[in-house]
Design a protein around this motif. Structure first.
Motif, short mmCIF file in Angstrom:
data_model
loop_
_atom_site.label_atom_id
_atom_site.label_comp_id
_atom_site.label_asym_id
_atom_site.label_seq_id
_atom_site.Cartn_x
_atom_site.Cartn_y
_atom_site.Cartn_z
N ALA A 173 14.97 32.45 -37.78
CA ALA A 173 14.83 31.71 -38.46
C ALA A 173 15.05 30.38 -38.55
CB ALA A 173 13.52 32.16 -39.49
N PHE A 174 16.48 30.43 -37.81
CA PHE A 174 17.54 29.03 -38.83
C PHE A 174 17.41 28.53 -37.21
CE2 PHE A 174 20.18 32.76 -35.84
CZ PHE A 174 19.99 31.68 -34.53
N SER A 175 17.55 26.86 -37.76
CA SER A 175 16.74 25.69 -36.79
C SER A 175 17.84 25.07 -37.13
CB SER A 175 15.85 25.59 -37.06
OG SER A 175 14.88 25.92 -36.87
N TYR A 176 18.41 24.26 -36.00
CA TYR A 176 19.90 23.17 -36.11
C TYR A 176 19.83 22.50 -35.64
CZ TYR A 176 22.00 26.71 -38.99
OH TYR A 176 22.13 27.57 -40.04
N ASP A 177 19.72 20.87 -35.11
CA ASP A 177 19.98 19.61 -34.11
C ASP A 177 21.45 19.54 -33.64
OD1 ASP A 177 18.23 17.62 -32.79
OD2 ASP A 177 19.75 16.71 -33.87
N LEU A 178 21.76 19.90 -32.38
CA LEU A 178 22.97 19.98 -32.27
C LEU A 178 23.69 18.46 -31.62
CD1 LEU A 178 24.87 21.88 -30.77
CD2 LEU A 178 24.39 20.19 -28.00
N GLN A 179 22.26 17.56 -31.87
CA GLN A 179 23.18 16.06 -32.18
C GLN A 179 23.41 15.78 -33.86
OE1 GLN A 179 23.97 14.65 -29.45
NE2 GLN A 179 23.53 16.01 -28.15
N THR A 180 22.57 16.05 -34.30
CA THR A 180 22.80 16.16 -35.79
C THR A 180 24.54 17.38 -36.11
OG1 THR A 180 20.81 15.73 -36.51
CG2 THR A 180 22.31 16.50 -38.17
N VAL A 181 24.20 17.93 -35.95
CA VAL A 181 25.84 18.92 -35.75
C VAL A 181 27.27 17.98 -35.30
CG1 VAL A 181 27.10 20.97 -35.29
CG2 VAL A 181 24.49 21.31 -36.20
N CYS A 182 27.11 17.63 -34.69
CA CYS A 182 27.99 16.93 -34.24
C CYS A 182 28.81 15.62 -34.51
CB CYS A 182 27.62 16.55 -32.40
SG CYS A 182 28.07 15.37 -31.51
N GLN A 183 27.60 14.68 -35.17
CA GLN A 183 27.29 13.86 -36.04
C GLN A 183 28.69 14.31 -37.45
OE1 GLN A 183 24.53 12.24 -36.83
NE2 GLN A 183 23.48 10.82 -34.95
N LEU A 184 28.55 15.59 -37.34
CA LEU A 184 28.71 16.17 -38.64
C LEU A 184 30.65 15.96 -38.56
CD1 LEU A 184 26.64 18.49 -39.89
CD2 LEU A 184 26.91 16.39 -41.10
N SER A 185 31.25 15.95 -37.02
CA SER A 185 32.48 16.33 -36.41
C SER A 185 33.38 14.96 -37.68
CB SER A 185 32.47 16.61 -35.23
OG SER A 185 32.23 15.13 -35.30
N LYS A 186 32.75 14.11 -37.69
CA LYS A 186 33.52 13.12 -38.26
C LYS A 186 34.01 13.27 -39.87
CE LYS A 186 31.94 9.82 -34.51
NZ LYS A 186 31.32 8.43 -34.53
N HIS A 187 33.29 14.24 -40.68
CA HIS A 187 33.02 14.38 -41.64
C HIS A 187 35.11 14.78 -42.03
CE1 HIS A 187 28.82 14.36 -43.60
NE2 HIS A 187 29.16 14.10 -42.57
N MET A 188 35.18 14.72 -43.89
CA MET A 188 36.66 14.84 -43.89
C MET A 188 35.91 16.90 -43.66
SD MET A 188 36.98 13.72 -47.20
CE MET A 188 38.49 14.45 -47.99
N TYR A 189 37.64 17.82 -43.05
CA TYR A 189 37.44 18.61 -42.82
C TYR A 189 37.09 19.56 -43.90
CZ TYR A 189 40.09 23.42 -41.45
OH TYR A 189 40.09 24.62 -41.25
N LYS A 190 36.60 19.53 -45.32
CA LYS A 190 36.66 20.16 -46.32
C LYS A 190 35.15 20.31 -46.19
CE LYS A 190 36.65 20.65 -51.24
NZ LYS A 190 37.72 20.19 -52.57
N ASN A 191 34.32 18.93 -46.01
CA ASN A 191 33.37 19.14 -45.88
C ASN A 191 32.58 20.16 -44.39
OD1 ASN A 191 33.28 17.50 -47.83
ND2 ASN A 191 33.31 15.66 -46.85
N LYS A 192 33.47 20.00 -43.91
CA LYS A 192 32.59 20.49 -42.45
C LYS A 192 33.28 22.22 -42.62
CE LYS A 192 35.03 18.23 -39.33
NZ LYS A 192 36.57 18.58 -38.02
N LYS A 193 33.97 22.87 -43.91
CA LYS A 193 33.87 24.21 -43.65
C LYS A 193 32.95 24.43 -44.46
CE LYS A 193 37.82 26.44 -44.45
NZ LYS A 193 38.59 26.38 -44.95
N ALA A 194 32.79 23.55 -45.50
CA ALA A 194 31.07 24.05 -46.10
C ALA A 194 30.06 24.05 -45.70
CB ALA A 194 31.22 22.84 -47.78
#
Length: 406
Positions: A117-138
């Motif tokens: 049932a999991f759903s993700y959008d690749l473009q949205t996830v790619c945008q998250l790559s600009k977040h801080m390392y700590k946020n990305k780990k969470a």
């Protein structure tokens, strides 16, 4: 006529000889505009067949206008998926005299709905790559927990399966692998430098170079660089198909003659049916569907009415259509052929319908009195649970069809 078709079907691709005209380096670049081979030989080369020279015109150089010269046309708008699926399934069942595998399809589609049932959008996830390392780990940990939860649900659902059955034994390992590869894709998107072998840095440098010479592309969003994930996404699409029991086979080059030009086509991937071996007869597997991997990002949504040409461009349509035509003589449902377009995590089904004589008329240079039509569907996202469910019945049908002789 049958002997002519047999010769054409079993003919091998001729050896190339040295080109008479050197190809300019820019001719092979994806950024260059398409050049009509009838106006220039830069996109072609000369080959020898039985001691005679022929102009070699690979499918990779085709344009939609070339496809129209074959009297083959794409429909103007996508066909509703239910109508598309029913037509193709009926064609397979009529040609193969096979059932529609209703019981198996219902069982596995329902399990897919309840577990994966999991759903993700690749473009949205790619945008998250600009977040801080700590946020990305969470974010990553949350995604890991969601996917692992679904895998556990699938393990519970597996208890209801008869593990003496071939397809039942395949299902859970395939689901687990799809989950693992999804996590890998998510991680590559969140940490492009670590997982992409610094390819993103090289791509950024190339973008800077293009900006300097005024060739910067207009980008509305930080799309995933296709060059960075290209090979992995091809692998990912194969893993996705295995969840529906579709096993990719080795690809072979197909050739045909058109307008005194030798055309060759090799799909990115294919799914075949192998007949039971017969002594003295060479195995001639038949194609269920062929796969084309394109670099363009498909952004068409359910609510849009854009044609496929408006989405992918004339050159890509020419290549896809010519590839479908090259498969017709090897297709399980010939003269028709079924294909899939993959773009990142998006899927579009394409279906070429021809009259029986069309393929032969092209090869014999007979004036074409019939035309082929290519219908296609809206795009579906492999990472989207709703989209996976919409196409599950069709995919499971094709998977059961491929496995029916095993």
């Amino acid at each position: 006529m049958e002997s002519k078709l047999s010769d054409l079907r079993t003919s091998s691709f001729p050896k190339k000889r040295k080109m008479k005209v050197e190809l300019p380096q820019t001719c092979t670049s994806d950024e260059e505009p398409y050049t009509d081979p009838s106006a220039s030989v830069d996109c072609c080369e000369t080959v020898l067949v039985d001691g005679k020279e022929h102009v070699y015109f690979p499918v990779s150089k085709w344009d939609y206008e070339d496809l129209k010269n074959l009297n083959i046309f794409f429909e103007e708008r996508p066909e509703p998926f239910e109508e598309f699926m029913l037509e193709v399934k009926e064609n397979f069942m009529w040609k193969c005299d096979c059932p529609d595998f209703n019981e198996d399809v219902r069982t596995f589609s329902q399990m897919l709905k309840e577990t994966v049932a999991f759903s993700y959008d690749l473009q949205t996830v790619c945008q998250l790559s600009k977040h801080m390392y700590k946020n990305k780990k969470a974010i990553e940990q949350k995604i890991i927990d969601e996917i692992e939860c679904d895998v556990q649900k699938a393990k519970e659902g597996e208890k209801d399966l008869n593990l003496n059955d071939l397809l039942n034994r395949k299902w859970m390992p395939a689901v687990k692998r799809f989950a693992e590869e999804t996590l890998k894709l998510i991680k590559m998107s969140l940490y492009p430098l670590e997982e992409g072998d610094l390819l993103s840095v090289k791509i950024e440098r190339e973008k800077e170079r293009k900006r300097a010479i005024g060739q910067e592309r207009k980008e509305n969003s930080p799309d995933v660089p296709q060059d960075c994930f290209g090979s992995f996404l091809k692998h990912f699409s194969s893993v996705f198909g295995q969840m529906f029991f579709l096993e990719p086979d080795s690809v072979t080059r197909k050739t045909f003659y058109f307008m005194d030009k030798l055309v060759d086509s090799t799909p990115d991937s294919c799914y075949l049916i192998h007949r039971e071996p017969v002594p003295g007869v060479i195995d001639a597997p038949e194609s269920i569907l062929s796969v084309s991997q394109v670099k363009q990002t498909i952004k068409m949504n359910d609510g849009t009415s854009l044609s496929l040409e408006e989405q992918l461009g004339s050159r890509v349509l020419g290549q896809i259509g010519a590839g479908l035509f090259a498969e017709t003589n090897f297709s399980l449902i010939k003269p028709n052929s079924l294909g899939i377009i993959y773009s990142e995590t998006k899927i579009i089904f394409v279906y070429l319908k021809l009259q029986n004589d069309h393929y032969v008329d092209v090869l014999l240079k007979t004036p074409l009195t019939t035309e082929g039509r290519i219908s296609y569907t809206q795009p579906f996202d492999m990472l989207n649970a709703e989209d996976r469910l919409k196409i599950s019945d069709f995919f499971y049908f094709l998977g059961c069809l491929q496995n029916k002789n095993k």
